[in-house]
Write a protein that holds these residues in place. Structure first.
Motif, PDB file in Angstrom:
ATOM      1  N   LEU A 381      70.508 -38.507  49.552  1.00 16.91           N
ATOM      2  CA  LEU A 381      71.323 -39.667  49.932  1.00 16.91           C
ATOM      3  C   LEU A 381      70.780 -40.906  49.233  1.00 16.91           C
ATOM      4  CD1 LEU A 381      73.535 -40.979  51.722  1.00 16.91           C
ATOM      5  CD2 LEU A 381      71.712 -41.453  53.380  1.00 16.91           C
ATOM      6  N   PRO A 382      71.546 -41.523  48.331  1.00 17.73           N
ATOM      7  CA  PRO A 382      71.135 -42.807  47.763  1.00 17.73           C
ATOM      8  C   PRO A 382      71.465 -43.945  48.736  1.00 17.73           C
ATOM      9  CG  PRO A 382      72.619 -41.589  46.292  1.00 17.73           C
ATOM     10  CD  PRO A 382      72.738 -40.990  47.659  1.00 17.73           C
ATOM     11  N   ILE A 383      70.522 -44.847  48.900  1.00 20.04           N
ATOM     12  CA  ILE A 383      70.752 -46.092  49.653  1.00 20.04           C
ATOM     13  C   ILE A 383      70.321 -47.222  48.719  1.00 20.04           C
ATOM     14  CG2 ILE A 383      70.180 -47.465  51.690  1.00 20.04           C
ATOM     15  CD1 ILE A 383      69.577 -44.915  53.186  1.00 20.04           C
ATOM     16  N   VAL A 384      71.282 -48.016  48.277  1.00 18.84           N
ATOM     17  CA  VAL A 384      71.020 -48.998  47.229  1.00 18.84           C
ATOM     18  C   VAL A 384      71.625 -50.334  47.626  1.00 18.84           C
ATOM     19  CG1 VAL A 384      71.356 -49.576  44.796  1.00 18.84           C
ATOM     20  CG2 VAL A 384      71.063 -47.181  45.476  1.00 18.84           C
ATOM     21  N   GLU A 385      70.848 -51.399  47.444  1.00 19.89           N
ATOM     22  CA  GLU A 385      71.372 -52.754  47.588  1.00 19.89           C
ATOM     23  C   GLU A 385      71.106 -53.522  46.309  1.00 19.89           C
ATOM     24  OE1 GLU A 385      70.129 -54.978  50.970  1.00 19.89           O
ATOM     25  OE2 GLU A 385      71.530 -53.981  52.328  1.00 19.89           O
ATOM     26  N   GLY A 386      71.794 -54.639  46.166  1.00 21.33           N
ATOM     27  CA  GLY A 386      71.608 -55.500  45.004  1.00 21.33           C
ATOM     28  C   GLY A 386      72.765 -56.459  44.862  1.00 21.33           C
ATOM     29  N   ASP A 387      72.467 -57.759  44.719  1.00 19.44           N
ATOM     30  CA  ASP A 387      73.535 -58.760  44.616  1.00 19.44           C
ATOM     31  C   ASP A 387      73.555 -59.431  43.245  1.00 19.44           C
ATOM     32  OD1 ASP A 387      71.200 -60.199  44.782  1.00 19.44           O
ATOM     33  OD2 ASP A 387      71.853 -61.491  46.438  1.00 19.44           O
ATOM     34  N   GLN A 388      72.931 -58.788  42.252  1.00 20.58           N
ATOM     35  CA  GLN A 388      72.945 -59.344  40.912  1.00 20.58           C
ATOM     36  C   GLN A 388      74.332 -59.251  40.289  1.00 20.58           C
ATOM     37  OE1 GLN A 388      70.898 -57.011  42.118  1.00 20.58           O
ATOM     38  NE2 GLN A 388      68.832 -57.105  41.273  1.00 20.58           N
ATOM     39  N   PRO A 431      76.702 -43.418  55.196  1.00 21.30           N
ATOM     40  CA  PRO A 431      76.675 -44.726  55.860  1.00 21.30           C
ATOM     41  C   PRO A 431      77.461 -45.770  55.090  1.00 21.30           C
ATOM     42  CG  PRO A 431      74.568 -44.252  54.809  1.00 21.30           C
ATOM     43  CD  PRO A 431      75.381 -43.002  54.721  1.00 21.30           C
ATOM     44  N   ASP A 432      78.048 -46.701  55.836  1.00 24.49           N
ATOM     45  CA  ASP A 432      78.775 -47.802  55.218  1.00 24.49           C
ATOM     46  C   ASP A 432      77.798 -48.683  54.438  1.00 24.49           C
ATOM     47  OD1 ASP A 432      81.129 -46.965  56.378  1.00 24.49           O
ATOM     48  OD2 ASP A 432      80.863 -48.215  58.166  1.00 24.49           O
ATOM     49  N   GLY A 433      78.253 -49.206  53.322  1.00 26.80           N
ATOM     50  CA  GLY A 433      77.448 -50.176  52.599  1.00 26.80           C
ATOM     51  C   GLY A 433      77.173 -49.835  51.150  1.00 26.80           C
ATOM     52  N   PHE A 434      77.227 -48.544  50.791  1.00 31.63           N
ATOM     53  CA  PHE A 434      76.827 -48.201  49.426  1.00 31.63           C
ATOM     54  C   PHE A 434      77.738 -48.854  48.391  1.00 31.63           C
ATOM     55  CE2 PHE A 434      77.226 -45.642  45.595  1.00 31.63           C
ATOM     56  CZ  PHE A 434      75.911 -45.572  45.183  1.00 31.63           C
ATOM     57  N   TRP A 435      79.042 -48.745  48.567  1.00 28.12           N
ATOM     58  CA  TRP A 435      79.952 -49.224  47.524  1.00 28.12           C
ATOM     59  C   TRP A 435      79.982 -50.747  47.437  1.00 28.12           C
ATOM     60  CZ3 TRP A 435      80.901 -45.703  44.164  1.00 28.12           C
ATOM     61  CH2 TRP A 435      80.977 -44.363  44.549  1.00 28.12           C
ATOM     62  N   ALA A 457      65.931 -44.539  47.963  1.00 29.39           N
ATOM     63  CA  ALA A 457      66.181 -45.874  48.513  1.00 29.39           C
ATOM     64  C   ALA A 457      65.732 -46.944  47.524  1.00 29.39           C
ATOM     65  CB  ALA A 457      65.447 -46.036  49.836  1.00 29.39           C
ATOM     66  N   TYR A 458      66.666 -47.782  47.084  1.00 29.33           N
ATOM     67  CA  TYR A 458      66.356 -48.817  46.106  1.00 29.33           C
ATOM     68  C   TYR A 458      66.596 -50.194  46.711  1.00 29.33           C
ATOM     69  CZ  TYR A 458      66.148 -51.451  41.754  1.00 29.33           C
ATOM     70  OH  TYR A 458      65.796 -52.349  40.780  1.00 29.33           O
ATOM     71  N   ASP A 459      65.549 -50.994  46.721  1.00 28.00           N
ATOM     72  CA  ASP A 459      65.625 -52.396  47.156  1.00 28.00           C
ATOM     73  C   ASP A 459      66.124 -52.527  48.591  1.00 28.00           C
ATOM     74  OD1 ASP A 459      65.124 -55.053  46.742  1.00 28.00           O
ATOM     75  OD2 ASP A 459      67.086 -55.503  45.887  1.00 28.00           O
ATOM     76  N   VAL A 460      65.681 -51.605  49.446  1.00 27.24           N
ATOM     77  CA  VAL A 460      66.040 -51.672  50.873  1.00 27.24           C
ATOM     78  C   VAL A 460      64.761 -51.550  51.694  1.00 27.24           C
ATOM     79  CG1 VAL A 460      68.452 -50.939  50.807  1.00 27.24           C
ATOM     80  CG2 VAL A 460      66.659 -49.216  50.718  1.00 27.24           C
ATOM     81  N   SER A 461      63.809 -52.435  51.417  1.00 29.02           N
ATOM     82  CA  SER A 461      62.536 -52.398  52.139  1.00 29.02           C
ATOM     83  C   SER A 461      62.731 -52.607  53.639  1.00 29.02           C
ATOM     84  CB  SER A 461      61.580 -53.457  51.585  1.00 29.02           C
ATOM     85  OG  SER A 461      62.169 -54.755  51.654  1.00 29.02           O
ATOM     86  N   LYS A 462      63.852 -53.220  54.028  1.00 33.41           N
ATOM     87  CA  LYS A 462      64.130 -53.404  55.454  1.00 33.41           C
ATOM     88  C   LYS A 462      64.305 -52.068  56.167  1.00 33.41           C
ATOM     89  CE  LYS A 462      69.120 -53.999  54.608  1.00 33.41           C
ATOM     90  NZ  LYS A 462      70.251 -54.955  54.671  1.00 33.41           N
ATOM     91  N   PHE A 463      64.562 -51.001  55.388  1.00 37.38           N
ATOM     92  CA  PHE A 463      64.720 -49.676  55.982  1.00 37.38           C
ATOM     93  C   PHE A 463      63.475 -48.811  55.820  1.00 37.38           C
ATOM     94  CE2 PHE A 463      69.514 -50.057  54.909  1.00 37.38           C
ATOM     95  CZ  PHE A 463      69.734 -50.755  56.086  1.00 37.38           C
ATOM     96  N   SER A 464      62.392 -49.369  55.299  1.00 43.58           N
ATOM     97  CA  SER A 464      61.185 -48.562  55.062  1.00 43.58           C
ATOM     98  C   SER A 464      60.627 -47.995  56.355  1.00 43.58           C
ATOM     99  CB  SER A 464      60.125 -49.397  54.345  1.00 43.58           C
ATOM    100  OG  SER A 464      60.564 -49.781  53.056  1.00 43.58           O
ATOM    101  N   ALA A 465      60.588 -48.821  57.402  1.00 39.81           N
ATOM    102  CA  ALA A 465      60.007 -48.354  58.677  1.00 39.81           C
ATOM    103  C   ALA A 465      60.827 -47.216  59.298  1.00 39.81           C
ATOM    104  CB  ALA A 465      59.867 -49.520  59.650  1.00 39.81           C
ATOM    105  N   PRO A 466      62.144 -47.353  59.442  1.00 39.49           N
ATOM    106  CA  PRO A 466      62.902 -46.227  60.002  1.00 39.49           C
ATOM    107  C   PRO A 466      62.882 -44.993  59.118  1.00 39.49           C
ATOM    108  CG  PRO A 466      64.391 -47.995  59.316  1.00 39.49           C
ATOM    109  CD  PRO A 466      63.017 -48.556  59.293  1.00 39.49           C
ATOM    110  N   LEU A 467      62.840 -45.166  57.794  1.00 39.21           N
ATOM    111  CA  LEU A 467      62.744 -44.003  56.910  1.00 39.21           C
ATOM    112  C   LEU A 467      61.398 -43.302  57.093  1.00 39.21           C
ATOM    113  CD1 LEU A 467      64.436 -45.361  53.652  1.00 39.21           C
ATOM    114  CD2 LEU A 467      65.154 -43.352  54.946  1.00 39.21           C
ATOM    115  N   ALA A 468      60.331 -44.084  57.282  1.00 35.90           N
ATOM    116  CA  ALA A 468      59.011 -43.487  57.505  1.00 35.90           C
ATOM    117  C   ALA A 468      58.957 -42.738  58.830  1.00 35.90           C
ATOM    118  CB  ALA A 468      57.945 -44.567  57.460  1.00 35.90           C
ATOM    119  N   SER A 469      59.807 -43.127  59.772  1.00 36.60           N
ATOM    120  CA  SER A 469      59.797 -42.453  61.074  1.00 36.60           C
ATOM    121  C   SER A 469      60.486 -41.083  61.021  1.00 36.60           C
ATOM    122  CB  SER A 469      60.498 -43.333  62.120  1.00 36.60           C
ATOM    123  OG  SER A 469      61.899 -43.398  61.889  1.00 36.60           O
TER     124      SER A 469
END
Length: 499
Positions: A381-388, A431-435, A457-469
């Motif tokens: 599952l790719p989870i990617v954010e970026g507003d460039q 999950p919603d948000g990828f596109w 997971a790219y540039d989604v450090s806000k999800f690091s804790a739940p991913l580690a769980s």
């Protein structure tokens, strides 16, 4: 005074000089594509991976048939898929992809030259400006079907203009084939070219016979559309941009990696027209193409930014407008000396693109090393954010190289009924948000853990804790983190859902 006679030797020298010049320009166009290991183009890896899946759908070395199926039809976006299906028979898919990129880069300037030669038969030099949009915003974003449709559109229009000037069945059939091929590259390219045909016929006051024969050129494409696609019919979601956004969008006509260079190029184009007109007895405005350019400019303002799932609709008019503007004037002999302006700008812009491609390679190589950390056939599952700026987001679909190199399943290969020839048949949580590249709400981590083996997971450090769980981080590089998800006995395995 009599003009000096042209000797066979001087004629051969001129031909040799022109061939050498064309070869140099071709090498310059191809340099960015073949000098970079990973062309940093937004959507490009996703399209490449889809073509790879279709080619290996029943290959026993992959498990793609568990997750995808082919769905070929007479859809209006098959240009890249069909070309890669052919090239993939002879070359590895990544080489085939570079060959297709090369076709896109070479075809647009060549088609513009052919078109402008029909508008002003005695001039060639004006078409040098078309080199500046070889690496236009759609190429840099990896919207390659539309990019190819610009070239296909002007080639078809050039054949049509030649037929209008000298009607004949052979030319008409050639134009029919070109417009039908245009349909298979992109529906908007087909539509905009059709509007140009209508506008030209109206402004030229052509007889009814020309209207009928010209309209017949669109019949195969329209028939294919109504039979197989009907993309956009019944769509209610329409978004119009305001005045400010429209003004900002105008800069997309020459949008590249350097805003300063973009503005310099636009100012230089205006200066070129001024220098071409001033005290030039051979200069003539072409009223018909002035009208077409004005029509396309008005069309840009009238078209919505989004219709249904399609976005950036208005700016797709701009490459057609740019070439139409070049058709508005006949410069005469002065065009040859003024060609140095677009040629110098093209050289500078090509160097800029090549350097940008090279500068992106270290980061992309770091992302590519993540593929070795994930086993073959994994569900990822790719989870990617970026507003460039979209042309600065080569990472968004970069995970798709894992589909090619490691046979992954991912739920985000582009699957658009009536547009793309591949369907995803594996039902998994997305999950919603990828596109949109923004996750307003966190994913359902239990669903992620249940349906996937790994998360890229790219540039989604806000999800690091739940991913580690729910998993273990096994690779990181800059903003990229790769997690192997822990599985309970009743969960899934690398081979798919447990039975």
């Amino acid at each position: 005074m009599d003009r000096p006679e042209t000797t066979p030797n001087s004629s051969s020298a001129q031909i040799g000089f022109r061939v050498a010049g064309v070869l140099i320009l071709a090498v310059m166009l191809l340099a960015p594509i073949w000098s970079a290991r990973f062309p940093p183009l937004l959507d490009y890896p996703n399209h490449l991976a889809r073509s790879f899946v279709l080619a290996h759908l029943h290959d026993p070395n992959f498990t793609f048939s568990n997750y995808y199926r082919a769905d070929w039809g007479a859809y209006p976006y098959l240009g890249m898929d069909a070309a890669l299906a052919f090239l993939g028979r002879f070359f590895p898919i990544e080489t085939a992809g570079r060959l297709f990129l090369s076709l896109c880069a070479l075809a647009l300037p060549a088609a513009a030259w052919f078109f402008l030669r029909q508008v002003n038969p005695i001039e060639n030099a004006t078409s040098a400006w078309a080199l500046l949009i070889a690496f236009n915003v759609f190429f840099l974003e990896g919207f390659l079907n539309f990019n190819l449709s610009i070239a296909a559109g002007f080639f078809a229009l050039g054949l049509w203009l030649r037929w209008l000037a000298k009607p004949g069945m052979a030319l008409w059939i050639a134009a029919l084939g070109a417009f039908t091929a245009l349909y298979f590259t992109h529906l908007l390219g087909f539509g905009i070219s059709g509007l140009i045909v209508v506008g030209y016929l109206a402004l030229s006051r052509r007889p009814l016979r020309d209207w009928i024969w010209s309209g017949a050129l669109a019949l195969p494409g329209l028939a294919f559309y109504l039979h197989s696609s009907r993309v956009g019919l019944g769509v209610n979601k329409v978004v119009f941009h305001g005045l400010g956004d429209k003004l900002d969008s105008l800069q997309m006509i020459l949008h590249g990696y350097s805003p300063a260079l973009d503005w310099i190029s636009l100012v230089a184009l205006g200066a070129w027209f001024l220098a071409a007109w001033r005290r030039n007895l051979e200069f003539r405005w072409n009223a018909r193409w002035l009208g077409i350019a004005a029509f396309l400019f008005a069309l840009f303002w009238a078209i919505p930014w989004m219709w249904g799932e399609g976005s950036d609709l208005d700016i797709r008019v701009l490459p057609f407008l740019f070439i139409a503007v070049l058709a508005t004037a006949r410069v005469g002999r002065r065009a040859k000396s003024l060609a140095v302006i677009p040629l110098l700008l093209f050289a500078v812009r090509t160097v800029n693109v090549t350097r940008h491609f090279a500068a992106a390679q270290p980061e992309l190589a770091g992302l590519a090393r993540s593929f070795d950390a994930i086993p073959r056939g994994a569900l990822v599952l790719p989870i990617v954010e970026g507003d460039q700026d979209p042309i600065e987001r080569p990472f968004t679909h970069f995970w798709a190289y894992g589909v090619i190199r490691r046979g992954w399943f991912s739920p985000y290969l582009m699957d658009a009924p009536g547009e793309t020839p591949m369907r995803i048949v594996h039902d998994s949580y997305t999950p919603d948000g990828f596109w949109d590249h923004v996750y307003d709400e966190p994913p359902d981590w239990k669903q992620v853990q249940s349906d996937y083996d790994y998360v890229w997971a790219y540039d989604v450090s806000k999800f690091s804790a739940p991913l580690a769980s729910i998993g273990e981080r096994i690779y990181s590089y800059g903003p990229l983190e790769v997690y192997r998800l822990r599985k309970s006995p009743e969960g899934t395995t690398l081979n798919g859902p447990a039975k």
